[in-house]
Design a protein around this motif. Sequence first.
Motif, PDB file in Angstrom:
ATOM      1  N   ALA A  56      18.508  34.488  11.016  1.00 24.67           N
ATOM      2  CA  ALA A  56      17.365  33.510  10.549  1.00 24.67           C
ATOM      3  C   ALA A  56      18.036  32.220  10.876  1.00 24.67           C
ATOM      4  CB  ALA A  56      17.007  33.703   9.056  1.00 24.67           C
ATOM      5  N   THR A  57      19.121  32.111  10.490  1.00 28.55           N
ATOM      6  CA  THR A  57      19.828  30.798  10.953  1.00 28.55           C
ATOM      7  C   THR A  57      19.657  29.994  12.363  1.00 28.55           C
ATOM      8  OG1 THR A  57      21.305  31.047   9.007  1.00 28.55           O
ATOM      9  CG2 THR A  57      21.779  29.120  10.793  1.00 28.55           C
ATOM     10  N   ASN A  58      19.922  31.068  13.349  1.00 25.03           N
ATOM     11  CA  ASN A  58      19.434  30.813  14.732  1.00 25.03           C
ATOM     12  C   ASN A  58      18.211  30.479  15.026  1.00 25.03           C
ATOM     13  OD1 ASN A  58      22.414  31.134  15.752  1.00 25.03           O
ATOM     14  ND2 ASN A  58      21.907  33.452  16.111  1.00 25.03           N
ATOM     15  N   GLU A  59      17.326  31.174  14.257  1.00 27.18           N
ATOM     16  CA  GLU A  59      15.869  31.013  14.525  1.00 27.18           C
ATOM     17  C   GLU A  59      15.693  29.857  13.749  1.00 27.18           C
ATOM     18  OE1 GLU A  59      14.003  34.263  12.488  1.00 27.18           O
ATOM     19  OE2 GLU A  59      14.769  35.763  14.121  1.00 27.18           O
ATOM     20  N   ASP A  60      16.064  29.130  12.778  1.00 23.78           N
ATOM     21  CA  ASP A  60      15.960  28.039  12.232  1.00 23.78           C
ATOM     22  C   ASP A  60      16.299  26.785  13.231  1.00 23.78           C
ATOM     23  OD1 ASP A  60      14.938  29.135   9.872  1.00 23.78           O
ATOM     24  OD2 ASP A  60      16.864  28.812   8.679  1.00 23.78           O
ATOM     25  N   LEU A  61      17.632  26.883  13.903  1.00 16.72           N
ATOM     26  CA  LEU A  61      17.854  26.159  14.909  1.00 16.72           C
ATOM     27  C   LEU A  61      17.009  25.933  15.855  1.00 16.72           C
ATOM     28  CD1 LEU A  61      21.648  27.008  15.136  1.00 16.72           C
ATOM     29  CD2 LEU A  61      20.749  24.550  14.438  1.00 16.72           C
ATOM     30  N   GLU A  62      16.418  26.854  16.472  1.00 16.04           N
ATOM     31  CA  GLU A  62      15.362  26.879  17.407  1.00 16.04           C
ATOM     32  C   GLU A  62      14.252  26.275  17.069  1.00 16.04           C
ATOM     33  OE1 GLU A  62      15.367  31.004  19.034  1.00 16.04           O
ATOM     34  OE2 GLU A  62      17.428  30.854  19.513  1.00 16.04           O
ATOM     35  N   GLU A  63      13.772  26.736  15.953  1.00 15.45           N
ATOM     36  CA  GLU A  63      12.316  26.095  15.355  1.00 15.45           C
ATOM     37  C   GLU A  63      12.556  24.587  15.108  1.00 15.45           C
ATOM     38  OE1 GLU A  63       9.238  26.802  11.587  1.00 15.45           O
ATOM     39  OE2 GLU A  63      11.009  28.334  12.084  1.00 15.45           O
ATOM     40  N   ALA A  64      13.677  24.155  14.539  1.00 17.40           N
ATOM     41  CA  ALA A  64      13.943  22.666  14.295  1.00 17.40           C
ATOM     42  C   ALA A  64      13.671  21.964  15.585  1.00 17.40           C
ATOM     43  CB  ALA A  64      15.173  22.613  13.684  1.00 17.40           C
ATOM     44  N   LEU A 643      19.643   5.576  27.238  1.00 12.27           N
ATOM     45  CA  LEU A 643      19.596   6.640  26.095  1.00 12.27           C
ATOM     46  C   LEU A 643      19.334   5.950  24.815  1.00 12.27           C
ATOM     47  CD1 LEU A 643      22.725   9.135  27.346  1.00 12.27           C
ATOM     48  CD2 LEU A 643      20.042   9.425  27.540  1.00 12.27           C
ATOM     49  N   MET A 644      19.997   5.048  24.368  1.00 10.45           N
ATOM     50  CA  MET A 644      19.680   4.571  23.060  1.00 10.45           C
ATOM     51  C   MET A 644      18.047   3.941  22.988  1.00 10.45           C
ATOM     52  SD  MET A 644      22.511   5.226  21.404  1.00 10.45           S
ATOM     53  CE  MET A 644      22.091   4.276  19.984  1.00 10.45           C
ATOM     54  N   GLU A 645      17.752   3.523  23.905  1.00  6.36           N
ATOM     55  CA  GLU A 645      16.231   2.816  23.960  1.00  6.36           C
ATOM     56  C   GLU A 645      15.352   4.092  24.227  1.00  6.36           C
ATOM     57  OE1 GLU A 645      16.157   0.076  27.325  1.00  6.36           O
ATOM     58  OE2 GLU A 645      17.505  -1.330  26.430  1.00  6.36           O
ATOM     59  N   SER A 646      15.637   5.205  24.417  1.00  3.80           N
ATOM     60  CA  SER A 646      14.676   6.457  24.630  1.00  3.80           C
ATOM     61  C   SER A 646      14.427   6.993  23.197  1.00  3.80           C
ATOM     62  CB  SER A 646      15.433   7.549  25.435  1.00  3.80           C
ATOM     63  OG  SER A 646      16.567   8.173  24.968  1.00  3.80           O
ATOM     64  N   ASN A 647      13.775   8.125  23.111  1.00  5.57           N
ATOM     65  CA  ASN A 647      13.417   8.586  21.519  1.00  5.57           C
ATOM     66  C   ASN A 647      14.383   9.498  21.265  1.00  5.57           C
ATOM     67  OD1 ASN A 647      13.129  11.127  23.258  1.00  5.57           O
ATOM     68  ND2 ASN A 647      11.075  11.119  22.785  1.00  5.57           N
ATOM     69  N   LEU A 648      15.894   9.473  22.037  1.00  5.56           N
ATOM     70  CA  LEU A 648      16.902  10.414  21.791  1.00  5.56           C
ATOM     71  C   LEU A 648      17.038  10.404  20.023  1.00  5.56           C
ATOM     72  CD1 LEU A 648      18.826  12.523  22.419  1.00  5.56           C
ATOM     73  CD2 LEU A 648      20.524  10.682  23.185  1.00  5.56           C
ATOM     74  N   ASN A 649      17.413   9.228  19.587  1.00  7.94           N
ATOM     75  CA  ASN A 649      17.753   8.858  17.934  1.00  7.94           C
ATOM     76  C   ASN A 649      16.766   9.498  17.270  1.00  7.94           C
ATOM     77  OD1 ASN A 649      20.152   7.926  18.518  1.00  7.94           O
ATOM     78  ND2 ASN A 649      19.366   5.768  18.459  1.00  7.94           N
ATOM     79  N   LYS A 650      15.361   9.124  17.548  1.00 11.39           N
ATOM     80  CA  LYS A 650      14.265   9.813  16.793  1.00 11.39           C
ATOM     81  C   LYS A 650      14.015  11.446  16.902  1.00 11.39           C
ATOM     82  CE  LYS A 650       9.189   9.376  16.465  1.00 11.39           C
ATOM     83  NZ  LYS A 650       7.968   8.628  17.107  1.00 11.39           N
ATOM     84  N   THR A 651      14.526  11.894  18.081  1.00 12.86           N
ATOM     85  CA  THR A 651      14.452  13.107  18.098  1.00 12.86           C
ATOM     86  C   THR A 651      15.450  13.960  17.294  1.00 12.86           C
ATOM     87  OG1 THR A 651      13.632  13.259  20.537  1.00 12.86           O
ATOM     88  CG2 THR A 651      14.561  15.394  19.911  1.00 12.86           C
ATOM     89  N   MET A 652      16.669  13.479  17.384  1.00 16.72           N
ATOM     90  CA  MET A 652      17.861  13.986  16.666  1.00 16.72           C
ATOM     91  C   MET A 652      17.572  13.686  15.045  1.00 16.72           C
ATOM     92  SD  MET A 652      19.907  15.414  18.534  1.00 16.72           S
ATOM     93  CE  MET A 652      18.506  15.746  19.498  1.00 16.72           C
ATOM     94  N   GLU A 653      16.967  12.825  14.710  1.00 13.33           N
ATOM     95  CA  GLU A 653      16.453  12.653  13.428  1.00 13.33           C
ATOM     96  C   GLU A 653      15.551  13.668  12.782  1.00 13.33           C
ATOM     97  OE1 GLU A 653      15.378   8.631  12.651  1.00 13.33           O
ATOM     98  OE2 GLU A 653      17.252   7.798  13.021  1.00 13.33           O
ATOM     99  N   ALA A 654      14.511  13.998  13.581  1.00 11.45           N
ATOM    100  CA  ALA A 654      13.502  14.918  13.300  1.00 11.45           C
ATOM    101  C   ALA A 654      14.259  16.237  13.340  1.00 11.45           C
ATOM    102  CB  ALA A 654      12.283  14.747  14.307  1.00 11.45           C
ATOM    103  N   PHE A 655      15.007  16.407  14.140  1.00 11.16           N
ATOM    104  CA  PHE A 655      15.766  17.751  14.338  1.00 11.16           C
ATOM    105  C   PHE A 655      16.539  17.987  12.801  1.00 11.16           C
ATOM    106  CE2 PHE A 655      19.873  19.935  15.265  1.00 11.16           C
ATOM    107  CZ  PHE A 655      19.189  21.369  15.441  1.00 11.16           C
ATOM    108  N   GLY A 656      17.271  16.997  12.438  1.00 10.13           N
ATOM    109  CA  GLY A 656      18.071  17.209  11.340  1.00 10.13           C
ATOM    110  C   GLY A 656      17.321  17.325  10.009  1.00 10.13           C
ATOM    111  N   GLU A 657      16.048  16.484  10.116  1.00  8.56           N
ATOM    112  CA  GLU A 657      15.244  16.814   8.865  1.00  8.56           C
ATOM    113  C   GLU A 657      14.520  17.971   8.888  1.00  8.56           C
ATOM    114  OE1 GLU A 657      12.595  13.479   9.165  1.00  8.56           O
ATOM    115  OE2 GLU A 657      14.180  12.145   8.602  1.00  8.56           O
TER     116      GLU A 657
END
Length: 843
Positions: A56-64, A643-657
């Motif tokens: 389920a943890t793997n599934e959580d990673l993929e879903e996030a 990369l910093m000007e892209s949505n990479l940071n926003k993507t990682m923040e959404a992933f973590g939350e």
Amino acid sequence: MTKKTLTAIICLFLLSAMAPSAAAVGPSDSTIWGLSYDWGHFEGDVQNMTGVDTEATNEDLEEAADYAGFILESDQVLSGASHFYIESWDDTEVIEIQDIHGNTHQVTKRMTELTLRHGLLANAGFTMAWNDDSESIDIWYSASQEITLVVDASYTEYVDSEMMVYGGDLEMTGAISDIADLSMNFQVIADGEVENPEVDLGYSISMEIPSMASEWRVDGPLDYLHDLSQQSTNDEDEWFYCDDGEAIPSDWENDGYEDCSDGSDEYAIWDCRVDVKATSLSSLDEWSYNEAIEGIPLPSWCNTIVPRNLSLDGSQPDLPPDEDHYVWFDEQEDQIVARTADHIWYSKSYDSREHYQSESDCMDDGGEEWDSSLGLCGFSLAGEDQIDSSLIYWETPWGESGWNRYQWSGDYLFIGIPENATNTGEYEGGIIEGEFSTLTGYSLSVEMNDLPTEDFGINLDAFNVQLSDSIPGQGAFSDDIQISSGSIWDWECPPVGGTERLSVDDTMVDVQCGVAPPISPGMAFMMGHSLMPAFDNGVSELLNVIQSQVESWVGEVSGDDGSGVFLCDNGEEIPADWENDGYEDCSDGSDESGGMDTFTCDSGEQIPADWENDGEEDCSDGSDENDGSGEAASRLEGMIEALMESNLNKTMEAFGEKLAELVEDNVPTEPVMSLEDSCGLLFWNTEESRVVGMAIMNDDDDDGSSEVLLGPSIFGVRGHDIQLNINYNDGDEAREVKAEILGLTESEDIAPRSKHDIEDLYDILGPEFIPDIDLTDTDLDGVPDVFDQDDDGDGLFDWEDDDPLRPFGLPSDDGDDTVPGIGVIAISAILLIAAISSSKRED
């Protein structure tokens, strides 16, 4: 329970997981118990104990990741088996054995065998793909590890009719290996640039002990087995038995006073010193002396008891020629000291503590002979020595006398000096001596491709390396041994405590509950004393070889030829990098030849050559910085900014939350099982003074009464609701498992790859994970043979099927796909340690 005892129990379990001997199945009435584990159940057991589902943890990673707008797939596979078994029995044949004093005793044998098999295969991998318009990151990662441990230890303990111990013999063989690989590929597209580095790392390390044998003999009979037959109420009840049979308190032994009428409670040990032939040393100093004696094994008689009635046997002396100087470093005098037939030689003045510089210095200090070639001052020896082939009896004019033992071997002269073995408050167990052979091997591979290092003037090929070697070793050891029983009677895990009844082979056995080493204390301490020098030897040899190879590799990378020396015109030597550094380091100035390397700028200016491409513009036109590193650095900075000007940071923040939210649902609010409510103990037979099993208890319903989480069937005590897949076996079941695993010595035998299901990882990682894979599907069931664990579709796993490719086979009655499974030690030892540490009973 004392920290010392708990530490001993912990160390014993961990030692059992590291110790590397020929074992066999004992008689049908032996006492045998042990643990087996199939690592294929690990994720399920983790879920049973913690409530956390790794799938389920793997599934959580993929879903996030999907929620955040990128692709992530991951999986891990663990398989293999672990087995840990102890078997013991008595041999009633009466034999004779001598203690370290040469006294003969009639004894019988107590036999113990430790059998350990551990094989583990682990794979993990993931892929990630993110993009934002013109920027993207793709990562491919794969890692694997293979661990194998094979141990057989056979121990014979010698006891008399009163269960007093007179020593033991130990034979051991074994091997341990660890093989790991890691591969990672990146592709980063940003700011119109592309970087796709690849890194592959691999290592293996192994150590085999083809043979190890050690012998332990006591100074006086030991009664530690009595600690399992009756509870001790007073430490002063421990006795030391004199050679004439007289008994005195054990702490009177070697206390500096002869309490036995025959003096047998006081003895000395041969304390050995190594003398080295002076002409074999590069220089007469402490460093050269220590280098010469490093790794030189001492004779077997060193550290053994000095016999009470020494005498010369009339044999011819076997000492070096009279004129040869044999030296040693005297720590008390802080100087090199030498000995010839008639003189003792010193390197420093007695008064000034400075090195002698001349003959006059020597004579002024009272010396009688000066050796100019060695820089030693000689003083005549007083008195006369009487010598045979191994002993020296010396006397001085002022009435002193004594004995030394010696052994001459080429450039080495071993001198034994009697040293009083005064009691330090520890329980002396006698002397252990043994021999071992080892085979240590390693390999290391590093491969890095497509890293932007050439832009910075670095040759990446220099970092791609493959190193490997195999180093044989052998040695002997001799040491004092100290024994303690480590048993505690009043240790209980309610409702289990005091005397209990176990069911073994449908027979009820009365046992005592408490804490004790699972094997005889004598065996545990012998294993520790025997393994330490073998591992020290193997690791030392391995490190020396690795250091040599790495230094050679670093030399290739740096371009250093390894000499690092500049030879002055007058013969002096200085470090090579001192040449033309602006300072005259040779006394004749020949290191500053005026030929300093220069760099000519495009403008015609000249600057020192080592200023070129140092990161600073030294030429007025900047032409000294011409390696393109500035352009490369600018390119990389541009990629990072994009990369910093892209949505990479926003993507990682959404992933973590999102991941934090999903994981909360996967972790139970209340723990499934709390180790704080656990308690561990062992069981022993008081008539035989032998441990017969162990148990880990846990309170699963919080009613103040524990249930059996792991262990035997205890009369009147119910089992735990959580069922772990660690199999506890005793009696005939344990005997059958031991017979099956004795022949398993290779990794493939213990952890078969046919049971290591990596199909899902292949689906994630693709052909790069398994290059050149054969996708033949013999039974046309849609699963390639390489992944198919039932090739003929008959419901039988291939490893249980006599003909795995025969169609229409009938399934067996027992479809169990598990292998009775020392990683089990990793689980059971941790559980037992935690249980003992957190027991609800007050110390």
